[in-house]
Design a protein around this motif. Structure first.
Motif, PDB file in Angstrom:
ATOM      1  N   UNK A  71     -10.553  10.044  -5.034  1.00 41.33           N
ATOM      2  CA  UNK A  71     -10.945  10.902  -6.159  1.00 41.33           C
ATOM      3  C   UNK A  71     -10.438  10.423  -7.519  1.00 41.33           C
ATOM      4  N   UNK A  72      -9.500   9.490  -7.533  1.00 42.10           N
ATOM      5  CA  UNK A  72      -8.924   9.009  -8.795  1.00 42.10           C
ATOM      6  C   UNK A  72      -9.403   7.600  -9.154  1.00 42.10           C
ATOM      7  N   UNK A  73     -10.144   6.985  -8.266  1.00 38.37           N
ATOM      8  CA  UNK A  73     -10.539   5.582  -8.444  1.00 38.37           C
ATOM      9  C   UNK A  73     -11.268   5.349  -9.764  1.00 38.37           C
ATOM     10  N   UNK A 119       0.826  -1.206   0.000  1.00 40.77           N
ATOM     11  CA  UNK A 119       0.000   0.000   0.000  1.00 40.77           C
ATOM     12  C   UNK A 119       0.860   1.256   0.000  1.00 40.77           C
ATOM     13  N   UNK A 120       2.099   1.105  -0.395  1.00 42.96           N
ATOM     14  CA  UNK A 120       3.080   2.170  -0.206  1.00 42.96           C
ATOM     15  C   UNK A 120       2.776   3.428  -1.004  1.00 42.96           C
ATOM     16  N   UNK A 121       2.042   3.321  -2.103  1.00 44.07           N
ATOM     17  CA  UNK A 121       1.727   4.512  -2.890  1.00 44.07           C
ATOM     18  C   UNK A 121       0.309   4.429  -3.416  1.00 44.07           C
ATOM     19  N   UNK A 122      -0.300   5.577  -3.633  1.00 47.77           N
ATOM     20  CA  UNK A 122      -1.649   5.609  -4.201  1.00 47.77           C
ATOM     21  C   UNK A 122      -1.656   4.962  -5.578  1.00 47.77           C
ATOM     22  N   UNK A 123      -0.588   5.158  -6.339  1.00 47.66           N
ATOM     23  CA  UNK A 123      -0.523   4.607  -7.686  1.00 47.66           C
ATOM     24  C   UNK A 123      -0.518   3.083  -7.677  1.00 47.66           C
ATOM     25  N   UNK A 124       0.194   2.481  -6.739  1.00 48.26           N
ATOM     26  CA  UNK A 124       0.215   1.018  -6.687  1.00 48.26           C
ATOM     27  C   UNK A 124      -1.161   0.474  -6.296  1.00 48.26           C
ATOM     28  N   UNK A 125      -1.856   1.169  -5.422  1.00 48.47           N
ATOM     29  CA  UNK A 125      -3.205   0.741  -5.037  1.00 48.47           C
ATOM     30  C   UNK A 125      -4.179   0.941  -6.187  1.00 48.47           C
ATOM     31  N   UNK A 126      -4.117   2.066  -6.861  1.00 52.16           N
ATOM     32  CA  UNK A 126      -5.005   2.351  -7.981  1.00 52.16           C
ATOM     33  C   UNK A 126      -4.821   1.362  -9.126  1.00 52.16           C
ATOM     34  N   UNK A 127      -3.660   0.753  -9.223  1.00 50.90           N
ATOM     35  CA  UNK A 127      -3.362  -0.193 -10.304  1.00 50.90           C
ATOM     36  C   UNK A 127      -3.766  -1.617  -9.973  1.00 50.90           C
ATOM     37  N   UNK A 128      -4.121  -1.877  -8.722  1.00 56.31           N
ATOM     38  CA  UNK A 128      -4.407  -3.233  -8.260  1.00 56.31           C
ATOM     39  C   UNK A 128      -5.915  -3.421  -8.142  1.00 56.31           C
ATOM     40  N   UNK A 129      -6.466  -4.321  -8.936  1.00 59.50           N
ATOM     41  CA  UNK A 129      -7.929  -4.428  -8.976  1.00 59.50           C
ATOM     42  C   UNK A 129      -8.515  -5.006  -7.695  1.00 59.50           C
ATOM     43  N   UNK A 130      -7.724  -5.692  -6.901  1.00 60.07           N
ATOM     44  CA  UNK A 130      -8.217  -6.185  -5.620  1.00 60.07           C
ATOM     45  C   UNK A 130      -8.135  -5.134  -4.518  1.00 60.07           C
ATOM     46  N   UNK A 151     -16.804  -2.241 -14.711  1.00 60.12           N
ATOM     47  CA  UNK A 151     -18.076  -1.679 -14.250  1.00 60.12           C
ATOM     48  C   UNK A 151     -17.962  -0.998 -12.888  1.00 60.12           C
ATOM     49  N   UNK A 152     -16.744  -0.909 -12.358  1.00 59.80           N
ATOM     50  CA  UNK A 152     -16.495  -0.325 -11.025  1.00 59.80           C
ATOM     51  C   UNK A 152     -17.212  -1.107  -9.933  1.00 59.80           C
ATOM     52  N   UNK A 153     -17.345  -2.421 -10.138  1.00 58.33           N
ATOM     53  CA  UNK A 153     -17.988  -3.295  -9.162  1.00 58.33           C
ATOM     54  C   UNK A 153     -16.929  -4.067  -8.374  1.00 58.33           C
ATOM     55  N   UNK A 154     -17.293  -4.484  -7.181  1.00 58.24           N
ATOM     56  CA  UNK A 154     -16.401  -5.259  -6.338  1.00 58.24           C
ATOM     57  C   UNK A 154     -16.091  -6.617  -6.978  1.00 58.24           C
ATOM     58  N   UNK A 155     -14.813  -6.977  -7.107  1.00 59.41           N
ATOM     59  CA  UNK A 155     -14.453  -8.293  -7.659  1.00 59.41           C
ATOM     60  C   UNK A 155     -14.668  -9.388  -6.622  1.00 59.41           C
ATOM     61  N   UNK A 156     -15.926  -9.690  -6.378  1.00 54.84           N
ATOM     62  CA  UNK A 156     -16.287 -10.637  -5.339  1.00 54.84           C
ATOM     63  C   UNK A 156     -15.737 -12.024  -5.647  1.00 54.84           C
ATOM     64  N   UNK A 157     -15.635 -12.870  -4.661  1.00 54.32           N
ATOM     65  CA  UNK A 157     -15.012 -14.182  -4.834  1.00 54.32           C
ATOM     66  C   UNK A 157     -16.065 -15.247  -5.132  1.00 54.32           C
ATOM     67  N   UNK A 158     -16.855 -15.601  -4.137  1.00 50.19           N
ATOM     68  CA  UNK A 158     -17.803 -16.710  -4.298  1.00 50.19           C
ATOM     69  C   UNK A 158     -18.909 -16.389  -5.302  1.00 50.19           C
ATOM     70  N   UNK A 159     -19.358 -15.154  -5.337  1.00 47.96           N
ATOM     71  CA  UNK A 159     -20.504 -14.774  -6.177  1.00 47.96           C
ATOM     72  C   UNK A 159     -20.075 -14.074  -7.460  1.00 47.96           C
ATOM     73  N   UNK A 160     -18.867 -14.342  -7.917  1.00 47.13           N
ATOM     74  CA  UNK A 160     -18.329 -13.606  -9.059  1.00 47.13           C
ATOM     75  C   UNK A 160     -19.139 -13.814 -10.341  1.00 47.13           C
TER      76      UNK A 160
END
Length: 348
Positions: free
Chosen positions: A121-123, A83-94, A175-184
């Motif tokens: 604000x950048x999500x 989680x060291x940078x906003x950019x690394x988090x913004x690039x990770x879909x999980x 679609x900006x939806x949560x990448x859910x696990x069981x109900x994907x």
């Protein structure tokens, strides 16, 4: 139990237990319940996901699923390095979805809130959404290309199944939806219907192998899984990353949740988690009760045969089919992204 009550139980567990661990930097909610209102009923087949952030480069084994004050929690440890940078988090879909809103449970240093203020604000900016779609796509390709043809059967199945299931995550991310696990698969079907691409859902089911599976077949496989699950949960000793998913506490999710889907007419959407749990149970049995694993193996093989991956050759062929489908999958994701009114212009 209400979602708000479960969140309070999670926050109490963090305060009483997780926060006292060496290296604790904070905690936040994650997963499919993030967007639910406090007064919503939490289904018996759902848990509350929370992430424990540590300064340790190698976090301890995750606590996994457990009961605390009647709430079913699933805690995962995460190094601050991720989680060291906003950019690394913004690039990770999980990771990114948990920071689009305030999900923070504890933040003694203030680092999590500073990160959330940068990410939120950048999500939804198009370049970051596209980058996250490609992150999911890369995960599919890496996973399918690493299947070991000589690996134990459960490992082969998991090596094919989870990357194949990430096809849904590419679409959910667009679609900006949560990448859910069981109900994907259920979530992906809803997205494709909402954006006028219902015809593409049959292709996802075909790649999973359940496009022609009937509700009766799905229920039969679930009943077989139930026997296998109970045998594995009773004998499990060897630790695996997924060990907490094969326990009596996790039974409402693994078994009852799948039964609920089938009874609600979503039998194809139940297949992914039935297959995943079957393979995990057989990894447990191979390690801790091989005689039971051999006795129950025909049930596992019957499911794989119905999915069209009953042999190693068939499974590897299916993996190749998924790989060939990826350009079309990305085209569908881009069409959803282009039509999504919540996606904003921006620069990565």
């Amino acid at each position: 139990m209400k979602v708000g009550e479960a969140r309070k139980a999670a926050a109490k567990w963090v305060s009483q237990h997780a926060s006292r661990e060496a290296g604790f930097l904070g905690a936040y909610f994650s997963g499919s319940t993030v967007g639910l209102p406090e007064e919503a009923e939490l289904p018996e087949s759902s848990d509350i996901d929370l992430i424990i952030v540590t300064r340790l480069a190698e976090p301890r084994a995750k606590p996994g699923k457990f009961r605390f004050e009647q709430a079913l929690l699933e805690a995962t440890s995460l190094s601050w390095n991720q989680l060291a940078s906003a950019e690394s988090v913004l690039s990770d879909y999980h990771l990114a979805g948990s920071f689009r809103t305030d999900t923070i449970i504890a933040d003694p240093t203030g680092q999590l809130r500073r990160l959330q203020a940068e990410v939120a604000p950048r999500f939804a900016e198009r370049p970051w959404v596209l980058r996250r779609c490609k992150h999911a796509l890369d995960r599919i390709e890496r996973g399918l290309r690493s299947i070991g043809p000589d690996a134990p059967r459960p490992d082969q199945v998991l090596g094919w199944l989870f990357p194949t299931g990430v096809t849904t995550h590419v679409l959910l991310t667009a679609a900006l939806r949560n990448p859910t696990v069981r109900l994907r698969y259920l979530a992906a079907r809803e997205v494709l219907e909402a954006y006028g691409h219902s015809d593409k859902y049959a292709e996802l089911l075909r790649l999973l192998g359940c496009a022609q599976l009937t509700a009766r077949q799905a229920m039969s496989h679930l009943e077989a899984l139930e026997r296998t699950f109970d045998a594995a949960a009773a004998r499990a000793v060897t630790p695996f990353p997924f060990s907490s998913d094969i326990t009596p506490d996790a039974r409402p999710v693994a078994i009852d949740g799948s039964r609920e889907l089938i009874r609600n007419g979503c039998h194809q959407e139940a297949v992914f988690w039935i297959a995943a749990t079957f393979a995990r149970c057989h990894k447990v049995l191979a390690a801790d009760a091989p005689e039971a694993g051999e006795r129950l193996a025909p049930d596992f093989h019957a499911l794989l045969t119905d999915l069209g991956v009953g042999t190693t050759a068939a499974l590897l062929n299916r993996a190749d089919e998924v790989l060939r489908y990826l350009p079309r999958l990305m085209s569908a994701a881009q069409a959803i992204l282009d039509a999504n009114p919540d996606v904003k212009p921006g620069s990565a």
